[in-house]
Design an enzyme around this catalytic site. Structure first.
Site, PDB file in Angstrom:
ATOM      1  CG  ASP A   1       0.475 -12.966  86.876  1.00 37.82           C
ATOM      2  OD1 ASP A   1       1.192 -13.785  87.460  1.00 37.82           O
ATOM      3  OD2 ASP A   1       0.718 -12.532  85.734  1.00 37.82           O
TER       4      ASP A   1
ATOM      5  CB  ALA B   1      13.421 -34.039  86.180  1.00 42.83           C
TER       6      ALA B   1
ATOM      7  CG  HIS C   1      14.055 -23.495  81.019  1.00 39.99           C
ATOM      8  ND1 HIS C   1      14.331 -24.159  82.200  1.00 39.99           N
ATOM      9  CD2 HIS C   1      12.845 -22.926  81.190  1.00 39.99           C
ATOM     10  CE1 HIS C   1      13.318 -23.995  83.034  1.00 39.99           C
ATOM     11  NE2 HIS C   1      12.401 -23.252  82.458  1.00 39.99           N
TER      12      HIS C   1
ATOM     13  CG  ASN D   1       9.123 -19.828  89.253  1.00 38.14           C
ATOM     14  OD1 ASN D   1       9.261 -18.825  89.945  1.00 38.14           O
ATOM     15  ND2 ASN D   1       7.954 -20.229  88.804  1.00 38.14           N
ATOM     16  CB  SER D   2      14.563 -22.972  86.645  1.00 40.10           C
ATOM     17  OG  SER D   2      13.489 -23.815  86.308  1.00 40.10           O
TER      18      SER D   2
ATOM     19  CB  ALA E   1       9.186 -16.685  77.689  1.00 38.35           C
ATOM     20  CD  GLU E   2      10.845 -14.704  81.506  1.00 40.05           C
ATOM     21  OE1 GLU E   2      10.812 -15.118  82.675  1.00 40.05           O
ATOM     22  OE2 GLU E   2      10.125 -15.194  80.602  1.00 40.05           O
ATOM     23  CD  GLN E   3      12.743 -19.996  78.978  1.00 38.26           C
ATOM     24  OE1 GLN E   3      13.378 -20.625  78.127  1.00 38.26           O
ATOM     25  NE2 GLN E   3      11.566 -20.416  79.416  1.00 38.26           N
TER      26      GLN E   3
END
Length: 457
Positions: free
Chosen positions: A93, A326, A343, A347-348, A366-368
């Site tokens: 990773d 959810a 957010h 992945n989303s 984070a990197e959002q």
């Protein structure tokens, strides 16, 4: 089979032949796929006692003997049993490149896996160049209101949309260490596909970055079958799906903010007001923040009445449903869902694209913020609720997004911007084709396997 193990465990990746690749392997190969090790969020007190990346380095050092022992067993088995898998290398990773010394010990190549987008990978690599080649004080940059040009973005990005962890002295060394480690990889697998990030992927082919292999979208195609909720059947998966079954196609706005996503009560009331005033059908995953100062994930409310405006549930009973946990994949896959307030975890984002659901961006940490800018400004696949919203890991933030701003984004997403909806649907079709024979990610995975074979020890 590619599997990412839990911390402290390591799984053999055996690929005798993969029908979805451009070539077949002449022999069995064994790769060790090491996931980023789970660790607690560092509190300011801990950061003062353990400066820079000392904590992660000690964590990696503790894992090395376990990996070394496992790989030694594989190599011994291969030598004693002809026909058994041959050890070919490692896939780490991107946050676990501190284990790279093991590849040198066993004289095998290692590759990195980036779970974020290629554009963000470019920011991480550019971060090191800014400091090493241009002498930029990155901690001062974090206080700027200016914009910054990054090679993997076609548009300048506001500094306030860059990950805060990249620009503060406590965590900057971790980002720089990761960037330095990635430059030593034989190649970098990225969970993306060429057609989505053409500019970013091409920008990374600059001779300074190891070869990038877009192998995505790697997404779940169905949920985990979980059927639990904080208030019994009202929040169960079955009840949620049955409620969606009763709604018209593309009529429901789904609000869900990830495993750490929650808001304090003042913000919850603004969201509720916006949903009620918009009149749109909604399915809202509302989570309870952990107590201030506690590094825990949000939990489900025992009673939503304690945080929602008085009478809200009764007034919206015919158009909306408030839930706790959810089943995100199952919900996005449902034909009733026409929008996703998210957010902007990568992945989303990939799941929303896969199922053809446009996004309203509300990044948290984070990197959002970077991803939100990317979706709205760069790719034109989302609308903005607020791109530069930032909270700390305790869920605290001084910013309150108004009901007017939230409602404006809801109406744009669900009613007005037909072009974004059309673009997302088209990208959804492309995302499926890219994994099929002849598709870009299918071919990229084949090139990776060819490279592994060519570099067998």
């Amino acid at each position: 089979m590619i599997a990412f193990p839990q911390p402290s465990s390591y799984i053999q990746l055996v690929t005798p032949s993969l029908p979805h690749t451009a070539s077949h392997l002449p022999r069995q190969l064994s790769l060790i796929v090491c996931e980023s090790l789970t660790c607690p969020v560092l509190s300011p007190k801990y950061q003062m006692l353990n400066p820079q990346n000392q904590f992660l380095n000690s964590l990696f050092e503790g894992q090395k003997p376990l990996v070394r022992e496992y790989v030694s067993r594989i190599k011994t088995q291969s030598e004693l049993s002809p026909g058994s898998p041959q050890f070919a290398g490692f896939i780490f990773d991107a946050f676990a490149t501190g284990l790279k010394d093991l590849a040198n010990e066993f004289d095998v190549p290692w590759y990195a896996f980036c779970a974020s987008d290629a554009a963000y990978l470019g920011w991480v690599m550019h971060l090191k160049a800014l400091q090493d080649e241009q002498g930029v004080d990155l901690t001062e940059l974090g206080n700027s209101d200016s914009e910054l040009e990054i090679p993997t973005l076609a548009s300048p990005i506001p500094v306030k949309c860059l990950p805060l962890s990249s620009l503060v002295k406590e965590t900057l060394p971790i980002a720089l260490e990761m960037a330095g480690g990635l430059t030593e990889a034989k190649g970098i697998l990225v969970n993306t596909f060429l057609e989505l990030e053409l500019h970013a992927v091409n920008s990374l082919s600059n001779g300074k970055t190891p070869r990038v292999y877009p192998v995505g979208p790697i997404v779940k195609h169905e949920g985990d079958g979980r059927d639990v909720g904080s208030d019994g059947s009202k929040n169960s998966r079955i009840d949620i799906m049955e409620w969606l079954d009763d709604q018209a196609p593309s009529s429901v706005l789904f609000l869900c903010f990830g495993s750490r996503g929650s808001f304090r009560s003042e913000q919850v009331k603004e969201i509720a007001c916006a949903l009620e005033r918009s009149g749109h059908r909604f399915l809202w995953s509302l989570r309870k923040p952990s107590p201030s100062g506690k590094l825990k994930s949000p939990s489900d409310y025992e009673n939503f009445q304690e945080v929602l405006p008085q009478g809200f549930l009764d007034r919206t009973a015919k158009i909306g449903k408030v839930i706790g946990w959810a089943p995100q994949v199952d919900i996005l896959a449902h034909q009733a869902v026409g929008g996703f307030a998210s957010h902007c975890g990568w992945n989303s984002i990939l799941e929303s694209i896969w199922f053809g659901v446009p996004i309203a961006t509300w990044p948290l940490y984070a990197e959002q913020q970077f991803n939100a800018f990317y979706m709205v400004i760069e790719l034109g696949l989302g609308v903005e609720i607020k791109m530069d919203y930032t909270m700390d890991f305790q869920g605290d933030d001084d910013i309150i997004v108004s009901a007017d701003d939230i409602m404006r984004a809801i109406k744009q997403l669900m009613e007005e911007d037909k072009e974004i909806r059309k673009k997302v649907k088209e990208m959804s079709r492309i995302s499926e084709k890219t994994l099929m024979p002849g598709g870009s990610s299918h071919s990229s995975l084949g090139h990776l396997i060819d490279d592994i074979i060519e570099n067998l020890p």
